[in-house]
Design an enzyme around this catalytic site. Structure first.
Site, short mmCIF file in Angstrom:
data_model
loop_
_atom_site.label_atom_id
_atom_site.label_comp_id
_atom_site.label_asym_id
_atom_site.label_seq_id
_atom_site.Cartn_x
_atom_site.Cartn_y
_atom_site.Cartn_z
N SER A 10 0.84 -1.59 0.08
CA SER A 10 -0.17 -0.18 0.16
C SER A 10 1.05 1.08 0.22
CB SER A 10 -0.42 0.29 0.99
OG SER A 10 0.11 -0.39 2.53
N GLY A 11 2.08 1.17 0.49
CA GLY A 11 2.72 2.24 0.15
C GLY A 11 3.33 2.70 -1.21
N TYR A 12 3.80 3.82 -1.64
CA TYR A 12 4.55 4.42 -2.72
C TYR A 12 5.43 3.28 -3.62
CZ TYR A 12 3.05 9.38 -1.20
OH TYR A 12 1.86 10.38 -1.39
N CYS A 147 18.07 4.55 -2.28
CA CYS A 147 18.17 5.49 -3.32
C CYS A 147 19.11 7.17 -3.78
CB CYS A 147 16.39 6.56 -3.60
SG CYS A 147 15.97 7.40 -2.03
N ASN A 308 13.19 8.08 -7.45
CA ASN A 308 13.78 7.86 -6.02
C ASN A 308 12.97 6.39 -5.84
OD1 ASN A 308 11.57 9.69 -5.74
ND2 ASN A 308 11.12 8.62 -4.05
#
Length: 341
Positions: A10-12, A147, A308
């Site tokens: 559910s995160g980026y 990143c 990133n």
């Protein structure tokens, strides 16, 4: 087809993994987990996936076993749950910081907590294909670097590897708000983040250790949040030894990266985008690297830029998977970025 799952979908970063894996011709995305959104549709959290993804989020306790499992849980969670998570997949690709540093004391120094699975440190292969391609071909446990670390390592590594840099370098990193994650705090609300140039790590950033172990240099790093959603740009400053000019630098970068599918040398005299800039890399798995030098003062600036969430995360993970299973590295990662953006 390989059966794959994303733990922490559910995160980026999890959303980017889902997006990329849905378009990968050699895998079937079988599950994406979320504690908070279990049993809800994935596209209710990642609206860009409407009419593309029919999955609902699975509760982590309901996972089966898979050929490949990607771990996109918050930092420091992988090590806490390692005994269970590593049983979920024949190949486990971790995108957290938990297994990037093989030295327990270095981990404690930078993350301010003891490692909870020290017996596993050193068992993970670094998920940076440009440096670890050979090891990745047989790796069952892979740890993807951070990143900003990825951008800095790719900018520094060729010049450091041939011995043209003095050992002390500084890394000035800038990053967009998505680097803080989907569940970031009040400092990353729009009203607080818009129009900022916020130095959030003036000294001692955690990525110093990753850059040092990859390049052999002594690194000091500063990180600044900028008014962008995606993107990382690093300026790596040092002094060179020996006789160095632009032609030599260009030759070195081409020797190291000429055959790399996702590293481009960008150091031009004209044009709007003369040096690496993350704006045109959004959504792509490219890292652009470039340079500028002052021969009179023996100063060198090495520049790296990437998205990133892709080359700095999900894309690097999928590229590592492609290598592990003997597929073309570009598979599922062909999107070139956007311009204008």
């Amino acid at each position: 087809m390989l059966r794959v799952a994303v733990v922490g979908g559910s995160g980026y970063i999890g959303g980017e993994l889902i997006r990329i894996l849905l378009g990968h011709p050699e895998v079937e995305l079988c599950a994406a987990t979320s504690n908070r959104f279990a049993n809800r549709r994935v596209d209710s959290v990642h609206p860009n996936l409407r009419n593309v993804c029919d999955l609902t989020f699975t509760h982590p306790e309901d996972l089966g076993t898979y050929d490949v499992v990607f771990l996109a849980v918050p930092h420091l969670e992988s090590m806490k749950q390692a005994s269970g998570l590593l049983k979920l997949g024949d190949v486990v690709i971790d995108l957290t910081a938990d297994f990037r540093l093989p030295d327990e004391e270095v981990f404690r120094r930078y993350y301010k907590v003891p490692h909870e699975a020290p017996e596993l440190l050193g068992e993970f292969v670094g998920g940076l294909p440009e440096l670890h391609r050979k090891e990745l071909r047989d790796a069952d446990r892979i740890s993807v670097p951070g990143c900003m670390a990825t951008a800095a390592i790719l900018a520094l590594w060729p010049v450091a590897d041939v011995g043209l840099l003095e050992p002390d370098v500084s890394v000035d990193a800038r990053t967009g708000s998505s680097g803080s994650g989907a569940s970031s705090g009040p400092a990353d609300t729009h009203s607080e983040r818009a129009n900022v140039l916020r130095v959030f790590a003036p000294i001692g950033h955690r990525h110093e250790a990753e850059i040092e172990q990859a390049t052999g240099l002594r690194v000091t790093m500063t990180a600044t949040g900028v008014d962008a959603v995606r993107g990382v740009q690093v300026l790596c400053r040092g002094r060179f030894v020996g006789e160095v000019d632009e032609k030599l630098l260009r030759t070195i970068y081409r020797e190291y990266y000429g055959d790399e599918p996702f590293v481009r040398v960008v150091a031009q005299r004209r044009g709007v985008y003369r040096l690496p800039e993350p704006k045109i890399l959004s959504g792509s798995n490219f890292c652009d690297v470039g340079f500028a030098l002052d021969t009179a003062e023996r100063r060198l600036v090495l520049i790296g830029a990437l998205d990133n969430l892709v080359k700095g995360g999900a894309g690097n993970a999928v590229q590592s998977m492609n290598i592990r299973f003997g597929w073309p590295e570009r598979l599922g990662l062909e999107f070139p970025g956007l311009h204008p953006n």
